[in-house]
Design a protein around this motif. Sequence first.
Motif, mmCIF file in Angstrom:
data_model
loop_
_atom_site.group_PDB
_atom_site.id
_atom_site.type_symbol
_atom_site.label_atom_id
_atom_site.label_comp_id
_atom_site.label_asym_id
_atom_site.label_seq_id
_atom_site.Cartn_x
_atom_site.Cartn_y
_atom_site.Cartn_z
ATOM 1 N N ILE A 47 3.171 1.641 1.114
ATOM 2 C CA ILE A 47 3.358 2.966 1.720
ATOM 3 C C ILE A 47 4.483 2.939 2.748
ATOM 4 N N ASN A 48 4.485 1.927 3.611
ATOM 5 C CA ASN A 48 5.469 1.878 4.700
ATOM 6 C C ASN A 48 6.877 1.555 4.204
ATOM 7 N N ASN A 49 6.991 0.636 3.242
ATOM 8 C CA ASN A 49 8.318 0.157 2.840
ATOM 9 C C ASN A 49 8.961 1.000 1.747
ATOM 10 N N GLN A 50 8.170 1.610 0.880
ATOM 11 C CA GLN A 50 8.749 2.329 -0.247
ATOM 12 C C GLN A 50 8.481 3.829 -0.183
ATOM 13 N N LEU A 51 7.225 4.207 0.009
ATOM 14 C CA LEU A 51 6.897 5.622 -0.040
ATOM 15 C C LEU A 51 7.493 6.384 1.141
ATOM 16 N N GLU A 70 10.274 12.694 -8.450
ATOM 17 C CA GLU A 70 11.246 11.833 -9.124
ATOM 18 C C GLU A 70 11.926 10.886 -8.143
ATOM 19 N N LEU A 71 11.963 11.231 -6.863
ATOM 20 C CA LEU A 71 12.594 10.374 -5.869
ATOM 21 C C LEU A 71 11.702 9.212 -5.437
ATOM 22 N N ILE A 72 10.405 9.316 -5.672
ATOM 23 C CA ILE A 72 9.483 8.281 -5.219
ATOM 24 C C ILE A 72 9.621 7.055 -6.123
ATOM 25 N N PRO A 73 9.977 5.883 -5.589
ATOM 26 C CA PRO A 73 10.227 4.688 -6.411
ATOM 27 C C PRO A 73 8.959 3.906 -6.737
ATOM 28 N N ILE A 74 7.910 4.600 -7.089
ATOM 29 C CA ILE A 74 6.647 3.956 -7.455
ATOM 30 C C ILE A 74 6.283 4.448 -8.846
ATOM 31 N N GLY A 75 5.825 3.532 -9.683
ATOM 32 C CA GLY A 75 5.661 3.826 -11.102
ATOM 33 C C GLY A 75 4.771 5.003 -11.421
ATOM 34 N N GLN A 76 3.545 5.017 -10.914
ATOM 35 C CA GLN A 76 2.578 6.031 -11.306
ATOM 36 C C GLN A 76 2.538 7.166 -10.287
ATOM 37 N N THR A 77 2.979 8.339 -10.707
ATOM 38 C CA THR A 77 2.894 9.541 -9.881
ATOM 39 C C THR A 77 2.366 10.684 -10.743
#
Length: 488
Positions: A47-51, A70-77
């Motif tokens: 959460i802190n480093n990517q989201l 689409e900007l969130i660099p986490i696989g499952q959204t």
Amino acid sequence: MELPNSVDLFEESLKSLLHNCSDLIVKHANDDLNLIYFGNLVDASLINNQLLSSLQQTRLEPFTMEGLAELIPIGQTDLTCEMEQVIILLLRGWTVVFKVGQTDAILVNTSMQPRRSPSIAEIETNVIGPQIGFTESLETNLGIVRSIIAHENLCNESFEIGEITRTQVQLLYLKDVAEEQTINTLRQRISELEIDGVIGSTLLVQLIEDNSMSIFPQMIITERPDRVSFSLLEGKVVLLVNGSNFAIVGPSTFLDFFKSPEDHYLHWNIAMFIRGLRFLAIFISILLTPAYVAALTFHYEIIPPSLLVPLAQSRSKVPFPPLFESLFLEITIELLREAGARLPTKVGQTMGIVGGIVIGQAAVQAGFTSNILIMIVALAALSSFTTPIYLMGISIRFVRFPMIIAAGIWGGIGIVFTICLLLMHLLRQTSLGHPYMHPIFPPRWRDMVDTVIRLPFPLLSARSTFTRTSNKQRFNKNKAKQKKDIDE
């Protein structure tokens, strides 16, 4: 229920639905964006480093919720406007990204469920072959199976069982190999379950097996990925349950419970010898003690004359009839086994060895039992432990008790009568609609080659007819023979 367009109303609705959970965290990313999650279910570093870092970039330009996802660099959204969906995924460790004035929310998979790394299988041990076992993580177990069977035909379907626990279950099968009727049967039984919760595979298998009143398991429960992989290649189906390190394999025959994955790793003649020992152990475990009771109670004439004198000397101080003597020892063995299983590992091993020796010697000296019966009961107990599947071993040990009682009351006739009842019960059983005693009944002699016996692999090109698969060949033995001739 739709999402409110105010942060305060959204937070208030969540706390109301979650009964004011103290571990629900609401964090403000910027003036417009807010994060909501359970602190003990998420990966804080993710959460802190990517989201959060990706959300900070949204201050520079206007955005929509779809563009933000689409900007969130986490696989499952996922994007949702339903409060029920938000609640379900929050409780699984997802994070809700909410913007003021919007009725949609972004759900991001930031879960960090408690899990352990794959380790050596502890219940089903092998000397030769892969040693890895399943864990309690559904994703890890699915990944292990996919790493072994890396093929596009390996299909998995997701189910949710339990009104309260919402346990995730994965149904695995090989397309064009597994029978569609078997897959549909499992789908229907799982979808029709109405229960508060399912904790583990052993509970689920009791809810979906054909006859829950039988003492014999109708589906295999295993912690070994190689056994699961062999079963999938045979056309069987597999269930993986989140939170359980055991997979459910079906349909299964009675003889499947006495086959080990190690049989495929050994040379065929050695494997056939070991498998024969297991089948011999079944008869020793079930019949040896009842035969002793019947012989001493009704059939002295079948005892060899040279054995009568030492047998009489051994029983000269025993005041009990053979029936009570054998039941006393059998119950003692079961108590030792249960105590050893419940105690810590090192203490349990010491308890089993020392307790067995001390109690056995004291029982003989006190006149409770004879030396010969101790040897017979110990051999019968040892034989029951050769069964590769734990649940079937328990069933075999249970069968001994009515067999002993029948032998003590009616002698040899009681043993034969009990065996007939046992066979009638087994012949009536099914596993997902398939005959439980295949290939013995109905007789399928071709399927004996990898069931009762174990022949060389070139003779095992055809799959068993038990699974009714349309893809009947494991490999083309003619091409394999041609390649061998070319190599030579």
